[in-house]
Design a protein around this motif. Structure first.
Motif, mmCIF file in Angstrom:
data_model
loop_
_atom_site.group_PDB
_atom_site.id
_atom_site.type_symbol
_atom_site.label_atom_id
_atom_site.label_comp_id
_atom_site.label_asym_id
_atom_site.label_seq_id
_atom_site.Cartn_x
_atom_site.Cartn_y
_atom_site.Cartn_z
ATOM 1 N N ALA A 15 -6.128 6.330 -3.024
ATOM 2 C CA ALA A 15 -4.954 6.782 -3.783
ATOM 3 C C ALA A 15 -4.909 8.304 -3.997
ATOM 4 N N PRO A 16 -6.026 8.966 -4.362
ATOM 5 C CA PRO A 16 -5.955 10.427 -4.532
ATOM 6 C C PRO A 16 -5.620 11.172 -3.238
ATOM 7 N N ILE A 17 -6.087 10.671 -2.104
ATOM 8 C CA ILE A 17 -5.770 11.295 -0.814
ATOM 9 C C ILE A 17 -4.286 11.107 -0.521
ATOM 10 N N ALA A 18 -3.790 9.906 -0.754
ATOM 11 C CA ALA A 18 -2.375 9.629 -0.534
ATOM 12 C C ALA A 18 -1.511 10.521 -1.416
ATOM 13 N N GLU A 19 -1.928 10.725 -2.629
ATOM 14 C CA GLU A 19 -1.169 11.585 -3.554
ATOM 15 C C GLU A 19 -1.202 13.043 -3.096
ATOM 16 N N THR A 20 -2.341 13.515 -2.657
ATOM 17 C CA THR A 20 -2.483 14.897 -2.193
ATOM 18 C C THR A 20 -1.521 15.215 -1.055
ATOM 19 N N PHE A 21 -1.384 14.289 -0.113
ATOM 20 C CA PHE A 21 -0.541 14.508 1.062
ATOM 21 C C PHE A 21 0.866 13.911 0.918
ATOM 22 N N GLY A 22 1.172 13.306 -0.221
ATOM 23 C CA GLY A 22 2.471 12.675 -0.404
ATOM 24 C C GLY A 22 2.701 11.517 0.553
ATOM 25 N N MET A 23 1.661 10.720 0.751
ATOM 26 C CA MET A 23 1.697 9.632 1.739
ATOM 27 C C MET A 23 2.298 8.350 1.174
ATOM 28 N N GLU A 24 2.967 7.630 2.051
ATOM 29 C CA GLU A 24 3.232 6.217 1.838
ATOM 30 C C GLU A 24 2.152 5.525 2.646
ATOM 31 N N ALA A 25 1.228 4.866 1.972
ATOM 32 C CA ALA A 25 0.074 4.292 2.655
ATOM 33 C C ALA A 25 -0.126 2.841 2.232
ATOM 34 N N ALA A 26 -0.624 2.052 3.169
ATOM 35 C CA ALA A 26 -0.938 0.653 2.883
ATOM 36 C C ALA A 26 -2.145 0.242 3.706
ATOM 37 N N ILE A 27 -2.998 -0.559 3.088
ATOM 38 C CA ILE A 27 -4.151 -1.126 3.784
ATOM 39 C C ILE A 27 -3.933 -2.633 3.856
ATOM 40 N N HIS A 28 -3.954 -3.152 5.076
ATOM 41 C CA HIS A 28 -3.708 -4.568 5.314
ATOM 42 C C HIS A 28 -4.980 -5.226 5.837
ATOM 43 N N ASP A 29 -5.219 -6.446 5.402
ATOM 44 C CA ASP A 29 -6.315 -7.247 5.935
ATOM 45 C C ASP A 29 -5.879 -7.744 7.310
ATOM 46 N N ALA A 30 -6.618 -7.392 8.349
ATOM 47 C CA ALA A 30 -6.236 -7.737 9.720
ATOM 48 C C ALA A 30 -6.255 -9.241 9.973
ATOM 49 N N SER A 31 -6.938 -10.002 9.124
ATOM 50 C CA SER A 31 -6.986 -11.452 9.327
ATOM 51 C C SER A 31 -5.723 -12.140 8.806
ATOM 52 N N GLU A 32 -4.918 -11.449 8.010
ATOM 53 C CA GLU A 32 -3.674 -12.023 7.496
ATOM 54 C C GLU A 32 -2.552 -11.765 8.490
ATOM 55 N N ARG A 33 -1.869 -12.814 8.877
ATOM 56 C CA ARG A 33 -0.786 -12.687 9.854
ATOM 57 C C ARG A 33 0.426 -12.031 9.201
ATOM 58 N N MET A 34 0.996 -11.072 9.913
ATOM 59 C CA MET A 34 2.177 -10.373 9.428
ATOM 60 C C MET A 34 3.430 -11.173 9.745
ATOM 61 N N LYS A 35 4.406 -11.131 8.832
ATOM 62 C CA LYS A 35 5.701 -11.743 9.083
ATOM 63 C C LYS A 35 6.540 -10.735 9.853
ATOM 64 N N VAL A 36 7.173 -11.214 10.931
ATOM 65 C CA VAL A 36 7.905 -10.330 11.833
ATOM 66 C C VAL A 36 9.287 -10.897 12.114
#
Length: 116
Positions: free
Chosen positions: A67-88
């Motif tokens: 979160a502090p890195i994302a705030e420093t760079f003004g990022m929209e960031a997300a961490i996803h568990d690769a084992s969870e299937r994404m809805k597409v």
């Protein structure tokens, strides 16, 4: 070991990749794949990083620490568990062969997604 995917969008600036890779290394993570893109027209930077948590750090801990890195760079960031299937959602404009290829790959398990 857990596999995760980090996605980031932010204004393009120097040091983004270094900050991300440094953070992941400090958390005992190993990057296994990375793709990045700078859109020169909009000035935006995009990156997708696949990594393994070799010390079994949870997604929640990784997100909180990032979160502090994302705030420093003004990022929209997300961490996803690769084992969870994404809805597409698949959208096709003209040619059916592209849709057929995607559906075939999905059916044989080459695309681990849920088509909604």
């Amino acid at each position: 070991m857990h596999n995760y995917v980090l996605t980031v969008t932010c204004k393009s600036t120097r040091g983004i990749v270094a900050a991300i890779s440094r953070y992941l290394a400090e958390q005992g993570c190993n990057i296994i794949d990375s793709s990045q893109f700078d859109d020169l027209e909009t000035g935006l930077f995009f990156i997708r990083v696949s990594f393994i948590s070799e010390e079994d750090v949870s997604r929640e801990v990784l997100e909180k620490g990032f979160a502090p890195i994302a705030e420093t760079f003004g990022m929209e960031a997300a961490i996803h568990d690769a084992s969870e299937r994404m809805k597409v959602l698949l959208m096709v404009s003209r040619f059916g062969h592209c849709l057929n290829d995607l559906l075939y790959r999905w059916k044989i398990g080459a695309l681990p997604i849920d088509i909604v």
